[in-house]
Structure formats: structure tokens, C-alpha cells
Design a protein around this motif. Structure first.
Motif, mmCIF file in Angstrom:
data_model
loop_
_atom_site.group_PDB
_atom_site.id
_atom_site.type_symbol
_atom_site.label_atom_id
_atom_site.label_comp_id
_atom_site.label_asym_id
_atom_site.label_seq_id
_atom_site.Cartn_x
_atom_site.Cartn_y
_atom_site.Cartn_z
ATOM 1 N N ILE A 280 0.865 -1.106 -0.053
ATOM 2 C CA ILE A 280 -0.038 0.069 0.111
ATOM 3 C C ILE A 280 0.893 1.023 -0.033
ATOM 4 O O ILE A 280 1.638 1.533 0.960
ATOM 5 C CB ILE A 280 -1.034 -0.030 1.266
ATOM 6 N N PRO A 281 0.941 2.176 -1.005
ATOM 7 C CA PRO A 281 1.613 3.180 -1.070
ATOM 8 C C PRO A 281 1.029 4.387 -0.091
ATOM 9 O O PRO A 281 -0.147 4.300 0.364
ATOM 10 C CB PRO A 281 1.484 3.839 -2.659
ATOM 11 N N ASP A 282 1.743 5.424 0.065
ATOM 12 C CA ASP A 282 1.223 6.537 0.935
ATOM 13 C C ASP A 282 0.939 5.994 2.364
ATOM 14 O O ASP A 282 -0.283 6.440 2.744
ATOM 15 C CB ASP A 282 0.321 7.431 0.251
ATOM 16 N N CYS A 283 1.841 5.542 3.050
ATOM 17 C CA CYS A 283 1.202 5.059 4.395
ATOM 18 C C CYS A 283 2.531 5.158 5.185
ATOM 19 O O CYS A 283 3.395 5.043 5.053
ATOM 20 C CB CYS A 283 0.454 3.674 4.467
ATOM 21 N N ILE A 299 -0.435 2.010 11.851
ATOM 22 C CA ILE A 299 -0.142 2.571 10.482
ATOM 23 C C ILE A 299 -1.085 3.705 10.146
ATOM 24 O O ILE A 299 -2.353 3.538 10.205
ATOM 25 C CB ILE A 299 0.004 1.641 9.248
ATOM 26 N N ALA A 300 -0.515 4.745 9.609
ATOM 27 C CA ALA A 300 -1.404 5.897 9.116
ATOM 28 C C ALA A 300 -1.413 5.786 7.640
ATOM 29 O O ALA A 300 -0.363 5.758 6.848
ATOM 30 C CB ALA A 300 -0.856 7.134 9.705
ATOM 31 N N PHE A 301 -2.759 5.763 7.112
ATOM 32 C CA PHE A 301 -2.861 5.804 5.453
ATOM 33 C C PHE A 301 -3.192 7.183 5.018
ATOM 34 O O PHE A 301 -4.178 7.835 5.661
ATOM 35 C CB PHE A 301 -3.675 4.816 5.381
ATOM 36 N N HIS A 302 -2.682 7.748 4.107
ATOM 37 C CA HIS A 302 -3.168 9.095 3.534
ATOM 38 C C HIS A 302 -4.254 9.177 2.787
ATOM 39 O O HIS A 302 -4.663 8.168 2.191
ATOM 40 C CB HIS A 302 -1.902 9.634 2.745
ATOM 41 N N TYR A 303 -5.094 10.044 2.941
ATOM 42 C CA TYR A 303 -6.261 10.419 1.918
ATOM 43 C C TYR A 303 -7.600 9.583 2.414
ATOM 44 O O TYR A 303 -8.783 9.912 1.774
ATOM 45 C CB TYR A 303 -5.981 10.107 0.639
ATOM 46 N N ILE A 304 -7.532 8.903 3.523
ATOM 47 C CA ILE A 304 -8.836 7.994 3.941
ATOM 48 C C ILE A 304 -9.033 8.444 5.481
ATOM 49 O O ILE A 304 -8.242 8.818 6.402
ATOM 50 C CB ILE A 304 -8.874 6.626 3.713
ATOM 51 N N GLU A 305 -10.147 7.974 5.994
ATOM 52 C CA GLU A 305 -10.658 8.015 7.327
ATOM 53 C C GLU A 305 -10.585 6.545 7.924
ATOM 54 O O GLU A 305 -10.808 5.403 7.368
ATOM 55 C CB GLU A 305 -11.942 8.513 7.478
ATOM 56 N N GLY A 306 -9.976 6.467 9.270
ATOM 57 C CA GLY A 306 -9.712 5.381 9.988
ATOM 58 C C GLY A 306 -11.121 4.642 10.157
ATOM 59 O O GLY A 306 -11.368 3.251 10.009
ATOM 60 N N GLU A 307 -12.497 5.267 10.426
ATOM 61 C CA GLU A 307 -13.551 4.631 10.477
ATOM 62 C C GLU A 307 -14.086 3.762 9.306
ATOM 63 O O GLU A 307 -14.716 2.825 9.710
ATOM 64 C CB GLU A 307 -14.492 5.857 11.054
#
Length: 392
Positions: A280-283, A299-307
Motif C-alpha cells: 500500500i503506497p502513501d502510508c 499505520i497511518a494511511f493518507h487520504y482516508i478515514e480510519g472509521e
């Protein structure tokens, strides 16, 4: 779909079958009040003291230094408020960190309203405090240092032995919230110069509602709960014998299995982290890359919400968390992720997958199969992702 892969063990763990079996006689057969003098009560008392020994041996303490509580939050409250009141004439300055559990932070807020000064140490990008910051924060009226052993969200393990040595040198009491650490990493209170330590049963296979506080025999503290002489007048209330027995058994089992289980979980954790980062890119990995709990992957993923990730993972039968279970449902980003320097939008896209003895390599493989699909699906619906792709 019913949950088939549970990866939220940092929030709570299932009661181990062996632990449950140990508890059962104390609901029906040996139900006596341990404060009484007849035979049934003596069995309860004997079981409670055996559990006290089991807990003490698990952290290198003596049985006389273990006090049973209703859980980790109560232990934290009892530690901070007990020291603040007992040592108020010596000083009213307490040092803690910005990434503590809210049981510590909210107790500190309460103490601030009652005339105490609190220093909240910052952490670096991997979640560790600086020893120089700690040394510079000490004042003549500092009475307590409280630093968590390992963070419940990002898994970073703090330099506890160094903190303990420094606190001892300065004659300052050192408390650690070890709720996430007991039974998962080696702990020896004397070797680490820990004066007080909080633990909770439901993080290591015992039921919810039971915990313990270690208090070194040379440390004075005031009670949090009044009303009886139980726990040497430190914690009033009829003892919860079945759960106390469970805590003792759970600590004993976890410590006995620790070497093997740590190696197994570290291998699974590293496979999970590397698999996510490769696919997964951008994490971004949150927390220290190596000085972290063996089962923690955050891990934090760019551009999306955790929920959104949690809902789609749940649809595949995977239980996870977007942060601390105590703050889930809040629209505010995690205070821990903000403290390590994440921006709001990235902090909101964090995912915590916490492994324990219930997890297998097949579980990790299944998550690595489904999570990239979930992230891609959410990003395709995200205007932030669309904008980022245009800019690229």
C-alpha cells in the motif's frame, strides 16, 4: 459477518480457558468473604494470597507490595492521587508525558485544579521521551515521575530502566502505567527502579474489572477508596476473589510463555507491517520500528478515514481499532498521534492492528489480502486522493 479474526487485543483480550477454569470454584464452592474466619472464607483468603504471590513474581516484587484494584484506570488514579496527597508537604510538582492513557492525563488535570503543577513531556516522532527533557523538567518540589511503560496506541516502549535510575538518583518516586506491558515484555521492578506500577487483567487473558497496583514498601500513599480494612487499608471493599485468582493465573501463564510468544508475535507483527508497507503506497508506520510491543502494528494511511477502514474490515470479519478503545467514537484525532507530529488528516487515517496469542500467520495473510483492497476502495471515493493524484 461474525468476527473471525480478532486484532484488537490492545483494547481487550478473551479470557483464557485455563484462567476461567481457575475462577469457577470461587463463584460457587469457595464463595466466602476473605475477611471472615470460618473455613470457606479461609479458602478464599488462601487463594487471594496465592494470586498476590503470582502477580508479585511476575514483576519481581514481593507479595506485600501488591494491592488488588478494579482495573488499570483505578490503579493509575490510586497511584497519582495517593502520592500527591501523601507527599503534598514535600512538593506539588509531577512530571508525566503527552502520550499517557487518559487515566493518567485526566487525573493530572484533576490535580492541577487542586494546586499541583504538571509538566507534560513531549515525545519524538517515534513516541519516545528525551532523557534530557526529563532531567531539565525536574524541580526541587518534584515528587513524582509517571511515564507509561509502553504506549497503548503506537506500541512504543519507553526507556523505563533509564528513567528509574534517574528517579532513584534524584530521590523522586517513579510510577509506570504498565497495563500494555505486563505479561508481554520482561519487567523487574527492582532492576528497573520502579516504585509503583499499574496493571490490568483484561489485557492478558483475565476478565475485565480486575487490576493491581504495585507499591514499593518504602513508598507512602493515601487510599483512593475508603470503607474497610481490605488491602491493608489501601483499597476498601470486599475482595473480588474469582477475578483476583484469574489475574494471578493469567500473569503466571503469560510470564511463563513470554519468551516463546514474544518471538512468535514479533515475527507476525513484522510480517504484517512489511506486507502493508510494501503493498500500500502513501502510508506511515506509527511508533518506534523496533522498541515496540511485540503485537503492535499502527499505520497511518493518507487520504482516508480510519472509521471507514474499520467498517470494511468488519465486513470481512476482521476486528481492529483506529486508536485507543477509550476514545473511539470521538471526532478528535488521537492525542498520541498528534504528539508524534502527525497532521490532523493523516492522524484520522490511522489503523491499529494488535496481535496476541489468539492470532496466527493465516490471520495475517488474510488481512494482507483484504486491507489493500479496502484502502484502494476508500481512496477511490476520496476527493483528497483524487486531488493528490492530479498533483502527481
Amino acid at each position: 459477518m461474525a468476527t473471525k479474526i480478532y486484532m484488537d487485543n490492545a483494547a481487550t483480550t478473551p479470557v483464557r480457558p485455563e484462567v476461567l477454569e481457575t475462577m469457577l470454584p470461587y463463584f460457587t464452592e469457595f464463595y466466602g468473604n476473605a475477611s471472615s474466619i470460618y473455613s470457606i472464607a479461609k479458602e478464599s483468603k488462601k487463594a487471594m494470597e496465592n494470586a498476590r504471590n503470582q502477580v508479585a513474581e511476575g514483576i519481581g516484587a514481593t507479595a506485600a507490595e501488591i494491592y488488588f484494584t478494579g482495573g488499570g484506570s483505578e490503579s493509575d488514579n490510586m497511584a497519582l492521587r495517593g502520592i500527591a496527597e501523601a507527599y503534598a508537604t514535600k512538593g506539588k510538582h509531577i512530571i508525566t508525558t503527552q502520550i499517557e492513557h487518559h487515566a493518567i492525563l485526566h487525573t493530572c488535570e484533576y490535580l492541577e485544579k487542586n494546586g499541583y503543577r504538571i509538566t507534560y513531556l513531549p515525545v519524538d516522532a517515534e513516541g519516545k521521551i528525551s532523557m534530557s527533557d526529563l532531567e531539565n523538567a525536574v524541580c526541587p518540589d518534584t515528587i513524582l515521575i509517571s511515564v507509561m511503560f509502553a504506549n497503548n496506541e503506537i506500541g512504543t516502549i519507553e526507556p523505563i530502566k533509564e528513567i528509574g535510575a534517574f528517579a532513584k538518583e534524584k530521590g523522586i518516586i517513579f510510577h509506570t502505567d504498565a497495563v500494555q506491558a505486563v505479561g508481554h515484555v520482561p519487567i523487574h521492578v527492582d532492576e528497573m527502579n520502579i516504585d509503583m506500577l499499574s496493571m490490568s487483567g483484561h489485557k492478558l487473558g483475565a476478565p475485565k474489572g480486575i487490576g493491581a497496583l504495585y507499591i514499593r514498601k518504602t513508598v507512602r500513599s493515601t487510599p483512593l477508596i475508603f470503607g474497610g480494612s481490605q488491602e491493608k487499608k489501601k483499597r476498601a471493599g470486599t475482595e473480588n476473589i474469582a477475578s483476583i485468582v484469574a489475574l494471578g493465573k493469567a500473569v503466571e501463564m503469560a510470564v511463563a510463555e513470554m519468551d516463546v510468544e514474544t518471538k512468535r508475535l514479533t515475527t507476525l507483527r513484522d510480517k504484517l507491517i512489511s506486507g502493508i508497507m510494501e503493498q500500500i503506497p502513501d502510508c506511515k508506520l506509527n511508533g518506534h520500528p523496533t522498541d515496540r510491543l511485540p503485537g503492535n502494528c499502527n499505520i497511518a494511511f493518507h487520504y482516508i478515514e480510519g472509521e471507514g477502514m474499520l467498517l470494511l474490515l468488519d465486513a470481512f470479519g476482521i476486528a481492529a481499532s483506529s486508536g485507543s478503545a477509550c476514545t473511539s467514537g470521538s471526532l478528535d484525532p488521537s492525542h498520541v498521534l498528534m504528539a508524534i507530529g502527525l497532521k490532523h488528516d493523516i492522524a484520522h487515517g490511522s489503523l491499529r492492528l494488535s496481535l496476541d496469542r489468539v492470532n496466527t500467520e493465516a490471520d495475517v495473510d488474510f488481512v494482507l489480502e483484504k486491507l489493500p483492497q479496502i484502502v484502494q476502495r476508500l481512496r477511490e471515493m476520496s476527493p483528497l486522493y483524487e486531488e493528490a493524484m492530479k498533483n502527481k
